[in-house]
Design an enzyme around this catalytic site. Structure first.
Site, PDB file in Angstrom:
ATOM      1  N   ASP A 179       0.826  -1.215   0.000  1.00  0.00           N
ATOM      2  CA  ASP A 179       0.000   0.000   0.000  1.00  0.00           C
ATOM      3  C   ASP A 179       0.862   1.268   0.000  1.00  0.00           C
ATOM      4  O   ASP A 179       0.415   2.324  -0.420  1.00  0.00           O
ATOM      5  CB  ASP A 179      -0.904   0.032   1.246  1.00  0.00           C
ATOM      6  CG  ASP A 179      -1.947  -1.077   1.223  1.00  0.00           C
ATOM      7  OD1 ASP A 179      -2.007  -1.801   0.221  1.00  0.00           O
ATOM      8  OD2 ASP A 179      -2.690  -1.213   2.211  1.00  0.00           O
ATOM      9  N   CYS A 210      27.052   1.854  -8.475  1.00  0.00           N
ATOM     10  CA  CYS A 210      27.177   1.771  -7.006  1.00  0.00           C
ATOM     11  C   CYS A 210      27.615   0.366  -6.624  1.00  0.00           C
ATOM     12  O   CYS A 210      28.478   0.158  -5.774  1.00  0.00           O
ATOM     13  CB  CYS A 210      25.839   2.073  -6.333  1.00  0.00           C
ATOM     14  SG  CYS A 210      25.104   3.640  -6.764  1.00  0.00           S
ATOM     15  N   CYS A 256      31.442  -1.041  -6.476  1.00  0.00           N
ATOM     16  CA  CYS A 256      32.248  -0.883  -5.264  1.00  0.00           C
ATOM     17  C   CYS A 256      31.583  -1.500  -4.038  1.00  0.00           C
ATOM     18  O   CYS A 256      32.233  -2.153  -3.229  1.00  0.00           O
ATOM     19  CB  CYS A 256      32.499   0.591  -4.959  1.00  0.00           C
ATOM     20  SG  CYS A 256      33.573   1.412  -6.141  1.00  0.00           S
ATOM     21  N   CYS A 307       6.814  24.647  18.665  1.00  0.00           N
ATOM     22  CA  CYS A 307       5.805  23.690  18.190  1.00  0.00           C
ATOM     23  C   CYS A 307       6.138  22.268  18.639  1.00  0.00           C
ATOM     24  O   CYS A 307       5.293  21.564  19.176  1.00  0.00           O
ATOM     25  CB  CYS A 307       5.710  23.725  16.660  1.00  0.00           C
ATOM     26  SG  CYS A 307       4.821  25.169  16.025  1.00  0.00           S
ATOM     27  N   HIS A 308       7.365  21.834  18.378  1.00  0.00           N
ATOM     28  CA  HIS A 308       7.651  20.402  18.441  1.00  0.00           C
ATOM     29  C   HIS A 308       8.133  19.910  19.809  1.00  0.00           C
ATOM     30  O   HIS A 308       8.269  18.723  20.025  1.00  0.00           O
ATOM     31  CB  HIS A 308       8.649  20.035  17.344  1.00  0.00           C
ATOM     32  CG  HIS A 308       8.080  20.268  15.971  1.00  0.00           C
ATOM     33  ND1 HIS A 308       7.019  19.549  15.484  1.00  0.00           N
ATOM     34  CD2 HIS A 308       8.403  21.168  15.006  1.00  0.00           C
ATOM     35  CE1 HIS A 308       6.721  19.979  14.262  1.00  0.00           C
ATOM     36  NE2 HIS A 308       7.537  20.961  13.955  1.00  0.00           N
ATOM     37  N   ARG A 343      11.598  19.353   4.043  1.00  0.00           N
ATOM     38  CA  ARG A 343      10.673  19.526   5.166  1.00  0.00           C
ATOM     39  C   ARG A 343      11.136  20.648   6.088  1.00  0.00           C
ATOM     40  O   ARG A 343      10.334  21.447   6.562  1.00  0.00           O
ATOM     41  CB  ARG A 343      10.527  18.213   5.953  1.00  0.00           C
ATOM     42  CG  ARG A 343       9.385  18.287   6.960  1.00  0.00           C
ATOM     43  CD  ARG A 343       8.055  18.369   6.216  1.00  0.00           C
ATOM     44  NE  ARG A 343       6.911  18.671   7.079  1.00  0.00           N
ATOM     45  CZ  ARG A 343       6.482  19.896   7.369  1.00  0.00           C
ATOM     46  NH1 ARG A 343       7.142  20.950   6.927  1.00  0.00           N
ATOM     47  NH2 ARG A 343       5.404  20.058   8.109  1.00  0.00           N
ATOM     48  N   CYS A 376       9.099  24.065   7.157  1.00  0.00           N
ATOM     49  CA  CYS A 376       8.849  24.507   8.530  1.00  0.00           C
ATOM     50  C   CYS A 376       9.341  25.939   8.733  1.00  0.00           C
ATOM     51  O   CYS A 376       8.658  26.763   9.326  1.00  0.00           O
ATOM     52  CB  CYS A 376       9.574  23.586   9.517  1.00  0.00           C
ATOM     53  SG  CYS A 376       8.506  22.412  10.353  1.00  0.00           S
TER      54      CYS A 376
END
Lengths: 141, 282, 107
Positions: free
Chosen positions: B74, B99, B102, B201-202, B239, B243
């Protein structure tokens, strides 16, 4: 302060009311038109055959999980009555559908009724509606 | 506005929510994916003086959003994991390497997310994106990826996914100490026209509603995250920029020293919580 | 459209006539045609407009899709598996591209 806030509120409400009367673009269909296109003009009744499972409150309108079911239906369609175009998706069940049930994720432009209409095996139409509140978050980010 | 204090600003914002019923999930729910229980609550690390328990942002989401993360099918973030696994084997650049040339299997990256950001051998603090781009430009002779490009997000999501379930464990002492101090200073400094710090806030208000949003602790153990709002995966710096912009402040660029330092400090506040990548949030 | 990635997960039937749950997801922006770019121009619509699931050539579900289906379209439904064979899943893009996935069933 109070007066200002009240005025702001009235202004906001007026703006919303005006927005409701903005003419729709040529492409858009109304809920009535969309419904008629699906039922061929026949009336859909709320007989209890259609089951909607959707959140009462969606955390984001971009991705709202909705499940629909109507036992014995040939087709089930979802309308978002408050979107610019109400059509969302139509499920047509084939002979190998084990149940007339489907889930998906849909976009809702705001708080509105999700209307689900099913074309039953006998050619009649049944419907159900559920309001989904779409929250406006505090932090867009 | 005279007498209209900063504290009151937040109080008004918070009070505005009483009209809307919150879309709260079950804060006591357990995050179980494929039979594995992830750590979504842990004792706060010693350096956090004002809090006793740290909580994953998953606990603050509605049950519908929680459910999407509990099933890897989902979870649309898994599309990025698949894409990242493909990119892992793509040979690119003048050196003719991928990638995998190595590093071998992608599973060899297990544990990397738990230590990001990390001070490199030159004493500079690097985010995972910096390490990836360094590999690309210095070892592969390929072009650097944009911080928020689909390729970079796929790669960071896939590499982070290899650590899913492992507790975050960033280094905050030794060479990391000055960067961590810089990040801590940023976290507690009020900024922007709204004059909020991260902590307002946090730390002071997690669990409360900010309008219709259930404020989390701002943990980043779940990153990269699939946000319903973004309809895609985004980086930690995206993010953090969001903020900071929300406080109506000038923000810093993705990959800037400032955001990387802030990332280190915020990551350290989640030491002990499981890596969840790709997590799902609203 | 390049880079479109379908995913399917189907339960395994354990006997003829069993009902199995099917989940499908495909990476696609589902550009609605209603968004504007930075210069104010409408971004042209590009969506997956139809999805079908068939088993041994017989229809399970045929889905007509409008732009109000979310980015990375997700569908879940139930199918009857009458005999060993295979599912074919098909997604139709506005640009004419068609993406497919299959799932074999035996017991």
């Amino acid at each position: 302060m109070n007066l200002t806030r009240r005025q702001a509120l009235i202004t906001a409400i007026s703006a919303a009311a005006v927005a409701g009367f903005v003419p729709r673009s040529a492409m858009a269909t109304t809920m009535e038109e969309a419904m008629a296109a699906f039922t061929g003009g026949a009336e859909a009744t709320e007989g209890g055959a259609v089951i909607i499972t959707a959140p009462e409150i969606a955390e984001n309108g971009n991705t709202v999980p909705v499940e629909v079911a109507a036992e014995g239906a040939a087709r089930i369609t979802i309308f978002a009555s408050g979107n610019p175009n109400p059509e969302v998706v139509t499920f047509a069940f084939g002979p190998l559908a084990a149940a007339q049930r489907a889930s998906t994720r849909i976009r809702l432009a705001g708080t509105q009724d999700v209307i689900v209409v099913a074309e039953m095996a006998d050619g009649s139409y049944q419907m159900a509606a559920q309001e989904v509140k779409v929250t406006i978050g505090g932090c867009g980010g | 506005m005279p007498g209209y204090t900063r504290k009151a600003t937040l109080a008004v914002l918070l009070a505005g929510t009483v009209m809307v019923a919150p879309a709260l999930g079950d804060e006591s729910a357990e995050l179980v994916i494929d039979g594995e229980t992830l750590i979504t609550r842990a004792p706060a690390p010693e350096h956090m003086e004002n809090m006793s328990e740290i909580m994953s942002g998953w606990l603050f989401r509605s049950s519908e959003t929680q459910a999407v993360q509990m099933d890897d099918f989902d979870n649309p973030g898994m599309l990025y994991v698949d894409e990242g696994l493909d990119l892992w084997n793509v040979v690119e650049g003048e050196a003719g390497e991928s990638c995998a040339s190595c590093h071998g299997d992608a599973e060899s990256m297990a544990g990397v997310r738990t230590q990001m950001p990390h001070v490199n051998e030159n004493g500079e603090l690097w985010a995972m994106e910096d390490y990836i781009n360094n590999c690309r430009t210095e070892r592969m002779g390929a072009e650097a990826w944009g911080w928020e490009s689909n390729e970079m997000l796929s790669m960071t999501t896939m590499i982070s996914y290899q650590s899913r379930g492992m507790p975050m464990d960033v280094q905050i002492d030794g060479e990391a100490a000055p960067y961590w101090e810089q990040g801590r200073e940023m976290y507690y400094t009020r900024t922007g026209q709204l004059n909020f710090s991260c902590a307002n806030c946090h730390e002071d208000n997690y669990g409360n509603m900010l309008r219709a949003d259930h404020l989390s602790q701002g943990q980043i153990n779940g990153f990269p995250v699939y946000r319903l709002k973004w309809a895609g995966v985004g980086s930690i710096h995206r993010r953090l920029r969001g903020c900071i912009t929300d406080t109506r402040a000038e923000t810093y660029g993705r990959g800037s020293d400032e955001l990387t330092a802030l990332e280190l400090y915020v990551a350290s506040r989640g030491n002990g919580l499981s890596v969840e990548a790709p997590s799902v949030r609203n | 459209m390049e880079g479109v990635r379908p995913r399917v997960r189907v339960d395994n039937a354990t006997e003829a006539g069993a009902s199995v749950e099917v989940k499908t997801l495909i990476s696609h922006p589902m550009e609605s045609g209603q968004r504007r770019d930075g210069d104010g121009n409408l971004i042209p619509r590009q969506i997956i407009n139809r999805f079908t699931a068939e088993y041994n050539g017989e229809m399970v579900i045929d889905i007509a899709i409008d732009p109000a289906v979310s980015t990375n379209p997700y569908f879940e439904f139930d199918a009857t598996v009458p005999e060993p064979g295979s599912f074919t899943f098909t997604w139709y893009d506005d640009d004419g591209d068609v993406y497919t996935a299959t799932d074999d069933q035996s017991w």
